[in-house]
Design a protein around this motif. Structure first.
Motif, short mmCIF file in Angstrom:
data_model
loop_
_atom_site.label_atom_id
_atom_site.label_comp_id
_atom_site.label_asym_id
_atom_site.label_seq_id
_atom_site.Cartn_x
_atom_site.Cartn_y
_atom_site.Cartn_z
N SER A 106 0.83 -1.21 0.00
CA SER A 106 0.00 0.00 0.00
C SER A 106 0.86 1.26 0.00
CB SER A 106 -0.93 0.02 1.21
OG SER A 106 -1.86 -1.02 1.14
N LEU A 107 1.88 1.27 0.85
CA LEU A 107 2.77 2.43 0.91
C LEU A 107 3.44 2.69 -0.43
CD1 LEU A 107 4.42 1.82 4.40
CD2 LEU A 107 2.93 3.75 3.79
N ARG A 108 3.99 1.64 -1.02
CA ARG A 108 4.69 1.78 -2.29
C ARG A 108 3.74 2.29 -3.38
NH1 ARG A 108 8.82 -2.51 -4.81
NH2 ARG A 108 8.51 -3.33 -2.76
N GLU A 109 2.54 1.71 -3.43
CA GLU A 109 1.56 2.13 -4.43
C GLU A 109 1.17 3.60 -4.25
OE1 GLU A 109 -3.11 1.25 -5.03
OE2 GLU A 109 -1.84 -0.54 -5.02
N GLN A 110 0.92 4.01 -3.02
CA GLN A 110 0.53 5.40 -2.76
C GLN A 110 1.67 6.37 -3.08
OE1 GLN A 110 -1.04 5.52 1.25
NE2 GLN A 110 -2.67 4.08 0.74
N LEU A 111 2.88 6.00 -2.74
CA LEU A 111 4.03 6.87 -3.02
C LEU A 111 4.28 6.98 -4.52
CD1 LEU A 111 6.39 5.75 -0.14
CD2 LEU A 111 5.08 7.88 -0.30
N LYS A 112 4.16 5.87 -5.23
CA LYS A 112 4.34 5.91 -6.69
C LYS A 112 3.27 6.78 -7.34
CE LYS A 112 6.71 1.60 -7.75
NZ LYS A 112 6.60 0.28 -8.40
N ARG A 113 2.05 6.67 -6.83
CA ARG A 113 0.95 7.46 -7.38
C ARG A 113 1.23 8.96 -7.21
NH1 ARG A 113 -3.24 4.26 -6.23
NH2 ARG A 113 -3.33 4.79 -4.03
N LYS A 114 1.81 9.35 -6.08
CA LYS A 114 2.08 10.76 -5.80
C LYS A 114 3.36 11.25 -6.47
CE LYS A 114 2.14 14.78 -3.69
NZ LYS A 114 1.25 15.86 -4.05
N PHE A 115 4.44 10.49 -6.35
CA PHE A 115 5.76 10.97 -6.77
C PHE A 115 6.27 10.36 -8.08
CE2 PHE A 115 5.68 11.33 -2.08
CZ PHE A 115 5.79 12.71 -1.98
N GLY A 116 5.56 9.37 -8.62
CA GLY A 116 5.94 8.78 -9.90
C GLY A 116 7.36 8.23 -9.90
N THR A 117 8.13 8.60 -10.92
CA THR A 117 9.49 8.08 -11.07
C THR A 117 10.53 8.98 -10.41
OG1 THR A 117 9.69 9.19 -13.21
CG2 THR A 117 8.94 6.89 -13.23
N ARG A 118 10.08 9.94 -9.63
CA ARG A 118 11.00 10.87 -8.96
C ARG A 118 11.93 10.14 -7.99
NH1 ARG A 118 8.88 15.98 -5.33
NH2 ARG A 118 10.92 16.68 -4.67
N PHE A 119 11.44 9.04 -7.41
CA PHE A 119 12.22 8.30 -6.42
C PHE A 119 12.20 6.80 -6.73
CE2 PHE A 119 10.19 11.85 -4.08
CZ PHE A 119 11.33 12.60 -3.83
N THR A 120 13.15 6.10 -6.12
CA THR A 120 13.12 4.64 -6.06
C THR A 120 12.40 4.31 -4.76
OG1 THR A 120 15.21 4.44 -7.24
CG2 THR A 120 14.57 2.58 -5.84
N TYR A 121 11.54 3.30 -4.79
CA TYR A 121 10.77 2.92 -3.60
C TYR A 121 11.23 1.54 -3.16
CZ TYR A 121 8.14 6.70 -5.64
OH TYR A 121 7.81 7.90 -6.19
N GLU A 122 11.81 1.48 -1.98
CA GLU A 122 12.32 0.21 -1.44
C GLU A 122 11.51 -0.17 -0.21
OE1 GLU A 122 14.56 -1.78 -2.73
OE2 GLU A 122 15.25 -0.46 -4.32
N VAL A 123 11.43 -1.47 0.05
CA VAL A 123 10.70 -1.95 1.22
C VAL A 123 11.52 -3.00 1.95
CG1 VAL A 123 8.42 -1.47 0.25
CG2 VAL A 123 9.45 -3.71 -0.10
#
Length: 129
Positions: free
Chosen positions: A18-35
């Motif tokens: 959920s966190l990764r999906e929400q962050l991607k929705r907001k910030f797109g490719t601006r960041f790498t999302y790690e868990v």
């Protein structure tokens, strides 16, 4: 690949997804999302990102996890990376743990589960600005 990353740490896969999906929705490719599912696994991810010269700019961590509690993990993070912004996401942290993280881990914010997507993205936006 982005040169900056946001790391989310929680022992529940559904929370991480959920966190990764929400962050991607907001910030797109601006960041790498790690868990990571534990503090131990998070340290491994941190080392890998450092090896790849990717800066972690925010860590969002659960409080109640097996092994190391979130406040202890964030205090250790702050000792090693004092400029890194930290956010605690919890449904069960006591006020003492939150206060300890504020004092010793430079805690940027504490969000309570269940969180609202707008609240999450607003806090992260404030942390990175």
């Amino acid at each position: 690949m982005s040169e900056s990353a946001i790391l989310c740490v929680d022992d529940e896969v559904i929370i991480l997804d959920s966190l990764r999906e929400q962050l991607k929705r907001k910030f797109g490719t601006r960041f790498t999302y790690e868990v990571a599912q534990s503090a131990e696994e998070a340290w491994e991810v941190i080392e890998e990102l450092n090896d790849e010269e990717i800066d972690i700019i925010v860590i969002v961590s659960d409080w109640l996890m097996p092994g190391t509690k979130g406040d202890e993990f964030l205090i250790n993070i702050h000792q090693r990376f004092p400029k890194l912004k930290t956010i605690m996401l919890t449904g069960q942290a006591d006020e003492t743990a939150i206060e300890r993280a504020k004092q010793k881990a430079n805690l940027h914010a504490c969000l309570h589960k269940p969180w609202k997507e707008e609240e999450l993205t607003k806090v992260i936006t404030a942390a990175i600005d």
